[in-house]
Design an enzyme around this catalytic site. Sequence first.
Site, PDB file in Angstrom:
ATOM      1  N   SER A  10      -0.421  17.848  46.841  1.00 28.72           N
ATOM      2  CA  SER A  10      -0.132  19.087  46.096  1.00 28.72           C
ATOM      3  C   SER A  10       1.382  19.282  46.118  1.00 28.72           C
ATOM      4  CB  SER A  10      -0.871  20.280  46.705  1.00 28.72           C
ATOM      5  OG  SER A  10      -0.679  20.341  48.100  1.00 28.72           O
ATOM      6  N   GLU A  12       4.664  22.142  45.588  1.00 26.10           N
ATOM      7  CA  GLU A  12       5.070  23.560  45.559  1.00 26.10           C
ATOM      8  C   GLU A  12       6.392  23.728  44.794  1.00 26.10           C
ATOM      9  OE1 GLU A  12       4.743  25.616  49.337  1.00 26.10           O
ATOM     10  OE2 GLU A  12       6.713  26.518  49.002  1.00 26.10           O
ATOM     11  N   ASP A 103       8.524  37.479  54.576  1.00 21.36           N
ATOM     12  CA  ASP A 103       9.632  38.020  55.382  1.00 21.36           C
ATOM     13  C   ASP A 103      10.309  39.089  54.561  1.00 21.36           C
ATOM     14  OD1 ASP A 103       9.550  36.247  57.684  1.00 21.36           O
ATOM     15  OD2 ASP A 103      10.098  34.680  56.249  1.00 21.36           O
ATOM     16  N   PHE A 210      17.974  25.590  55.892  1.00 19.91           N
ATOM     17  CA  PHE A 210      16.543  25.950  55.815  1.00 19.91           C
ATOM     18  C   PHE A 210      15.902  25.857  57.195  1.00 19.91           C
ATOM     19  CE2 PHE A 210      15.848  24.196  51.236  1.00 19.91           C
ATOM     20  CZ  PHE A 210      16.163  25.421  50.698  1.00 19.91           C
ATOM     21  N   HIS A 260       1.261  18.167  51.258  1.00 20.03           N
ATOM     22  CA  HIS A 260       1.752  19.234  50.372  1.00 20.03           C
ATOM     23  C   HIS A 260       3.282  19.128  50.340  1.00 20.03           C
ATOM     24  CE1 HIS A 260       1.810  23.268  48.497  1.00 20.03           C
ATOM     25  NE2 HIS A 260       2.856  23.504  49.265  1.00 20.03           N
TER      26      HIS A 260
HETATM   27  P1  FAD Z   1       1.633  35.509  59.824  1.00 16.63           P
HETATM   28  O1  FAD Z   1       0.529  34.524  59.904  1.00 16.63           O
HETATM   29  O2  FAD Z   1       1.272  36.948  59.667  1.00 16.63           O
HETATM   30  O3  FAD Z   1       2.523  35.319  61.150  1.00 16.63           O
HETATM   31  C1  FAD Z   1       3.809  35.930  61.264  1.00 16.63           C
HETATM   32  C2  FAD Z   1       4.143  36.127  62.737  1.00 16.63           C
HETATM   33  O4  FAD Z   1       3.341  37.184  63.280  1.00 16.63           O
HETATM   34  C3  FAD Z   1       3.898  34.915  63.634  1.00 16.63           C
HETATM   35  O5  FAD Z   1       4.872  34.903  64.634  1.00 16.63           O
HETATM   36  C4  FAD Z   1       2.509  35.180  64.216  1.00 16.63           C
HETATM   37  O6  FAD Z   1       2.331  34.569  65.492  1.00 16.63           O
HETATM   38  C5  FAD Z   1       2.497  36.704  64.319  1.00 16.63           C
HETATM   39  N1  FAD Z   1       1.157  37.284  64.048  1.00 16.63           N
HETATM   40  C6  FAD Z   1       0.293  36.905  63.089  1.00 16.63           C
HETATM   41  N2  FAD Z   1      -0.797  37.693  63.087  1.00 16.63           N
HETATM   42  C7  FAD Z   1      -0.632  38.603  64.066  1.00 16.63           C
HETATM   43  C8  FAD Z   1      -1.405  39.680  64.545  1.00 16.63           C
HETATM   44  N3  FAD Z   1      -2.575  39.987  63.992  1.00 16.63           N
HETATM   45  N4  FAD Z   1      -0.899  40.430  65.582  1.00 16.63           N
HETATM   46  C9  FAD Z   1       0.318  40.111  66.133  1.00 16.63           C
HETATM   47  N5  FAD Z   1       1.092  39.078  65.716  1.00 16.63           N
HETATM   48  C10 FAD Z   1       0.637  38.342  64.682  1.00 16.63           C
HETATM   49  N6  FAD Z   1       7.577  33.071  52.286  1.00 16.63           N
HETATM   50  C11 FAD Z   1       7.758  33.786  51.156  1.00 16.63           C
HETATM   51  O7  FAD Z   1       8.427  34.824  51.190  1.00 16.63           O
HETATM   52  N7  FAD Z   1       7.200  33.411  49.962  1.00 16.63           N
HETATM   53  C12 FAD Z   1       6.429  32.298  49.869  1.00 16.63           C
HETATM   54  O8  FAD Z   1       5.943  31.990  48.779  1.00 16.63           O
HETATM   55  C13 FAD Z   1       6.212  31.512  51.048  1.00 16.63           C
HETATM   56  N8  FAD Z   1       5.417  30.417  51.016  1.00 16.63           N
HETATM   57  C14 FAD Z   1       5.165  29.727  52.186  1.00 16.63           C
HETATM   58  C15 FAD Z   1       4.276  28.643  52.160  1.00 16.63           C
HETATM   59  C16 FAD Z   1       4.006  27.930  53.309  1.00 16.63           C
HETATM   60  C17 FAD Z   1       3.026  26.772  53.251  1.00 16.63           C
HETATM   61  C18 FAD Z   1       4.637  28.279  54.539  1.00 16.63           C
HETATM   62  C19 FAD Z   1       4.373  27.490  55.797  1.00 16.63           C
HETATM   63  C20 FAD Z   1       5.514  29.362  54.577  1.00 16.63           C
HETATM   64  C21 FAD Z   1       5.771  30.108  53.416  1.00 16.63           C
HETATM   65  N9  FAD Z   1       6.614  31.228  53.419  1.00 16.63           N
HETATM   66  C22 FAD Z   1       6.813  31.946  52.257  1.00 16.63           C
HETATM   67  C23 FAD Z   1       7.275  31.656  54.654  1.00 16.63           C
HETATM   68  C24 FAD Z   1       6.443  32.734  55.382  1.00 16.63           C
HETATM   69  O9  FAD Z   1       6.309  33.868  54.574  1.00 16.63           O
HETATM   70  C25 FAD Z   1       7.173  33.085  56.682  1.00 16.63           C
HETATM   71  O10 FAD Z   1       7.116  31.998  57.568  1.00 16.63           O
HETATM   72  C26 FAD Z   1       6.723  34.373  57.353  1.00 16.63           C
HETATM   73  O11 FAD Z   1       7.672  34.680  58.387  1.00 16.63           O
HETATM   74  C27 FAD Z   1       5.356  34.308  58.011  1.00 16.63           C
HETATM   75  O12 FAD Z   1       4.334  34.331  57.112  1.00 16.63           O
HETATM   76  P2  FAD Z   1       2.838  33.999  57.610  1.00 16.63           P
HETATM   77  O13 FAD Z   1       1.944  34.203  56.496  1.00 16.63           O
HETATM   78  O14 FAD Z   1       2.809  32.705  58.306  1.00 16.63           O
HETATM   79  O15 FAD Z   1       2.674  35.186  58.689  1.00 16.63           O
END
Ligand code: FAD
Length: 278
Positions: A10, A12, A103, A210, A260
Amino acid sequence: MSTSYPLGISFEFFPPSTDAGREKLIGVRDALAERHPRFFSVTYGAGGSTQGRTLATVRSIREAGITTAPHLSCIGSEKAQLRDLLAQYREEGIDSLVALRGDLPSGMGGIGELRYANELVEFIREETGDHFEIAVAAYPESHPQAPSFERDLENFARKVKAGANLAITQYFFSADAYFHFVERARALGVEAPIVPGIMPITNYTKLARFSDACGAEIPRWIRKQLEAYGDDSEAIVKFGTEVVSRLCQRLLDGGAPGLHFYTLNQAGPCLRILDNLA
Ligand code: FAD
């Protein structure tokens, strides 16, 4: 190259902000579509900052006839905004999403109603049932804000169990980090496929920037070699292609379900790597 691994490949993209970028992306899309990817995905800015551009890019990418998954982040957004967007995606026939916390850029509003990706996955399932295939993010080298590897792994497992179908990892250059993460996730009962995210190496300065921001480690031997090449971009690309091709081959040989690619809206670096795979 055989793509017999179950989830194939895939690619991105990010939503371009200029007409030239949009035009270039059509060519990139077409070159990559020839490799029969399982899906394309398009990133999304936190708080909906790229909402219009993400949707426009998804529309244009889908014209190649390949499933295209918008990324969707919850931080800085209200449920009503997310609900409207999900409804719009459904109307457009979109059935795959990459669900993220995102973020919040500094100085931008409040956190919003959903604080973590697991809450977003739950929300999407509550609102739309099984309509969407949902991918979530995974961090083999740990998310930069996580208090510990263990805690991050538990948070990852919670997010998958909230209803994700697959996970895509942050990029990394150590195959062992990936295999270790997968093993530990399986031990916590995560059954969903975990697809490695692959970052081609084409530019040392950008890669270092990055990697510092997202917590991906560039091993010292790679860093030193890239530094030694200085401005010789041809040597950087040649070395980077070799390193990342070897990584991909090792991942696939070790059972990774697919690859990916973080394309950065360029086809060449991904194609060169794919051409090297057995
Ligand atoms: P989460 O899974 O919510 O985790 C964030 C942090 O909070 C982690 O440290 C985790 O341990 C902690 N955490 C999670 N759940 C809980 C909970 N219930 N209670 C307490 N702590 C918790 N960013 C963008 O802005 N746009 C994009 O399109 C984008 N695409 C991405 C695609 C991929 C494949 C990846 C790997 C990253 C991408 N990112 C993107 C970056 C991502 O948004 C950041 O890494 C962000 O800081 C975390 O998002 P997450 O969904 O992993 O967060």
